[in-house]
Design a protein around this motif. Sequence first.
Motif, PDB file in Angstrom:
ATOM      1  N   ARG A   4       0.707  -1.425   0.363  1.00 42.76           N
ATOM      2  CA  ARG A   4       0.256  -0.254   0.088  1.00 42.76           C
ATOM      3  C   ARG A   4       0.859   1.021  -0.371  1.00 42.76           C
ATOM      4  O   ARG A   4       0.777   2.358  -0.431  1.00 42.76           O
ATOM      5  N   ILE A   7       2.491   1.249  -4.056  1.00 48.26           N
ATOM      6  CA  ILE A   7       1.645   1.687  -4.950  1.00 48.26           C
ATOM      7  C   ILE A   7       1.769   3.084  -5.453  1.00 48.26           C
ATOM      8  O   ILE A   7       2.442   4.083  -6.405  1.00 48.26           O
ATOM      9  N   TRP A  61      -2.530  -1.493 -10.501  1.00 49.12           N
ATOM     10  CA  TRP A  61      -2.413  -1.119  -8.605  1.00 49.12           C
ATOM     11  C   TRP A  61      -2.904  -3.473  -9.368  1.00 49.12           C
ATOM     12  O   TRP A  61      -2.659  -3.892  -8.371  1.00 49.12           O
ATOM     13  N   TYR A  65      -0.001  -5.977  -7.524  1.00 50.54           N
ATOM     14  CA  TYR A  65      -0.639  -6.632  -6.190  1.00 50.54           C
ATOM     15  C   TYR A  65      -1.403  -8.759  -6.121  1.00 50.54           C
ATOM     16  O   TYR A  65      -1.500  -9.358  -6.198  1.00 50.54           O
TER      17      TYR A  65
END
Length: 358
Positions: A4, A7, A61, A65
């Motif tokens: 987190r 990013i 993302w 991820y």
Amino acid sequence: MKKRIWIPTFLLITPLSYLSAMPQNLNLPQSDHYNVTQQQFVNRHPIEEPISFSVAVRTLWDMFYNEKKRAPAHTLPMQKPDWNVFLSNPQDNQFIWFGHSNLLMRVSGKTIAVDPVFGKSVVPLGFMMHRFQDAPAQIHEFPFIDLVIISHNHYDHLEKKTIQYLVKHSPETQYVVPLGLDKTLEKWGVASQNIIALDWWQDYQLDQVKITATEAHHASGRGLRDTNQSLWAGWIIQDTQQTIFYSGDNGYGIHYAEVGRRFPAIDLAFLENGQYDEKWSAIHMSPAQTAQAAKDIGAKAVVPVHWGAYSMALHHWNESVIQSVPLMQSYGIHTLTPEMGQIFTTETQTTQWYKTIP
């Protein structure tokens, strides 16, 4: 927690890292795929509107991820190439796939590397799009390469480290590239006399091997300031035995039928088959479009490429080939799915090994 934090960092740093790609003045005449005013190459047929910033962020993302979820669960089977076998069979053209679009060909006694990329990642800074596993051989293990063919300048098709290795250790190697890409290679140390830059449908003869650039539907750019300042292309590689087609990165369109019309006896095609999504459907083909392109060009045999090494889209690592192979076979097209590193010809019987690994 680290992801987190990372990013917003990579969203900031990645564009900055692209600034090193400088604009260039090409001094080319106006054509149906070059805009003199903008000094940019264009596709002959319009593409979709650019992806919005918010969609781009969500997509990045997801790619970052969930990258491991789309990768193979186990090590992929590979074979270590036997260079003596590869170099000592003058009767048949031979080929090796190293994953993604990285190919090595032995055609009429010439060793030809196509889009040779070996890096552990194909984005600047290496934070995503990691290679599933090392290639079965690295560039320093290769035999002498007579010719390198590059389809376009995106990071997963043009690797600076590999080119600079060849500049140092193989200075006699020649390069055939699309228009504008010669400037990049010269900056990286390739002698200008060793570079042949071609427009679509232009060709180059190397002894018994003829190389022709074909129209493609894609884009180029390694940074924010060099967008579409070099051309993209597919390639026909011909000798007295065979006609071979490599699509490069290439969205579906009527240009495939044009390739088939100009080259009516394609014995083997290496067709893009992976890293597709509806959001960029104009510049990458879906599995169904890959099969249709194979039919359009009239290929006798097809090797799906642009898969098996990196996850650069939102589909699972083997989804594209699982879907496209049955479709091509339903059209009566012979499909080959060699293991990475396997030496093969058009007559080689390959297995569907990709179905056994989730």
